[in-house]
Design an enzyme around this catalytic site. Structure first.
Site, PDB file in Angstrom:
ATOM      1  N   ASP A  12      34.524 -31.877 -60.051  1.00  0.00           N
ATOM      2  CA  ASP A  12      34.921 -30.402 -60.085  1.00  0.00           C
ATOM      3  C   ASP A  12      35.191 -29.563 -60.987  1.00  0.00           C
ATOM      4  O   ASP A  12      34.947 -28.058 -60.769  1.00  0.00           O
ATOM      5  CB  ASP A  12      36.641 -29.850 -58.829  1.00  0.00           C
ATOM      6  N   TYR A  53      39.387 -22.495 -49.103  1.00  0.00           N
ATOM      7  CA  TYR A  53      40.181 -23.377 -50.604  1.00  0.00           C
ATOM      8  C   TYR A  53      42.012 -22.355 -50.169  1.00  0.00           C
ATOM      9  O   TYR A  53      43.252 -23.021 -50.657  1.00  0.00           O
ATOM     10  CB  TYR A  53      40.424 -22.700 -52.480  1.00  0.00           C
ATOM     11  N   CYS A  63      34.011 -21.518 -50.074  1.00  0.00           N
ATOM     12  CA  CYS A  63      35.233 -22.256 -51.783  1.00  0.00           C
ATOM     13  C   CYS A  63      35.779 -21.806 -52.319  1.00  0.00           C
ATOM     14  O   CYS A  63      36.938 -22.318 -51.650  1.00  0.00           O
ATOM     15  CB  CYS A  63      33.910 -22.556 -52.696  1.00  0.00           C
ATOM     16  N   TYR A  68      47.153 -22.850 -54.606  1.00  0.00           N
ATOM     17  CA  TYR A  68      45.807 -22.667 -54.274  1.00  0.00           C
ATOM     18  C   TYR A  68      46.485 -22.076 -52.697  1.00  0.00           C
ATOM     19  O   TYR A  68      45.642 -21.184 -52.112  1.00  0.00           O
ATOM     20  CB  TYR A  68      44.813 -23.769 -53.026  1.00  0.00           C
ATOM     21  N   GLU A  94      31.334 -28.708 -48.298  1.00  0.00           N
ATOM     22  CA  GLU A  94      32.040 -29.010 -48.899  1.00  0.00           C
ATOM     23  C   GLU A  94      33.482 -30.058 -47.704  1.00  0.00           C
ATOM     24  O   GLU A  94      33.450 -30.434 -49.307  1.00  0.00           O
ATOM     25  CB  GLU A  94      32.987 -26.970 -48.321  1.00  0.00           C
TER      26      GLU A  94
END
Length: 220
Positions: free
Chosen positions: A45, A140, A136, A167, A210
């Protein structure tokens, strides 16, 4: 007019569900994800965020107005001076230094996803680029909020609690909401019925990538 993000998610419902309710995600919320899987994800990441920052630089180049350029510049600044700093601090708690993460070889899933986003931005316009980025940014936030709600009151002993809360936070939710609103702005300026099929293809592929990123985390 239906928000563009809602249209894209509805058309890609199966791919979206496979992404936001992936076994990696469920294990994160339950606190049962193997530490090795989480560490592999964290390292990759970091590399992903480096390319994400490059995408914001490309967004500035693709900008058609000074406001587009300002937004891209603010996003780039936030990425390299705030979010990556937070990521590095978070990873330090797992015994991972920035130098170690920067030296990691990129996994195939990392290369596939980040280069896809950059290619869509290079080949298309600012709308294409942001549609590729949206899974993304928006996903999230959706994942964080869903996990926090599902495991409310049960996160205290979860080793991944800080990730979930980051998040699920109001600050990150505002980032996701701003991205969704900007998609509508770009669609109004650059879109039309003829654009939708291409945007759906981009959104669907980014969402699949993803999910493949989560798969990569589990492949330890």
């Amino acid at each position: 007019m239906t928000p563009l993000l809602s249209t894209l998610k509805r058309a890609c419902a199966a791919e979206w569900a496979a992404y936001v309710d992936h076994p990696f995600v469920r294990a994160l919320g339950e606190g049962t994800l193997p530490e090795a899987a989480f560490r592999r994800y964290l390292g990759q990441d970091y590399l992903f965020l480096v390319h994400f920052a490059r995408a914001y630089g490309l967004a500035a180049f693709k900008g058609e107005t000074i406001e587009d350029i300002r937004q891209a510049a603010l996003g780039l600044d936030a990425m390299i001076n705030v979010e990556m700093g937070l990521h590095v601090s978070f990873c330090a708690g797992w015994g991972m230094s920035e130098a170690e993460m920067a030296a990691l070889p990129e996994a195939d899933a990392t290369i596939a996803y980040t280069r896809f986003v950059l290619e869509r931005g290079l080949a298309g316009d600012l709308l294409d680029l942001h549609v590729a980025l949206a899974p993304c940014i928006v996903g999230y936030a959706e994942i964080g909020q869903a996990l926090a709600a599902r495991h409310e009151g049960a996160l205290a002993g979860n080793p991944y609690r800080a990730w979930v809360e980051m998040y699920a936070s109001a600050d990150y939710r505002s980032v996701a909401e701003a991205e969704a609103a900007y998609l509508d702005t770009l669609m109004a300026r650059r879109g039309g019925p003829g654009r939708l099929d291409g945007l759906l293809t981009t959104f669907r592929q980014a969402t699949r990538l993803e999910a493949a990123f989560w798969d990569m985390g589990l492949a330890v």
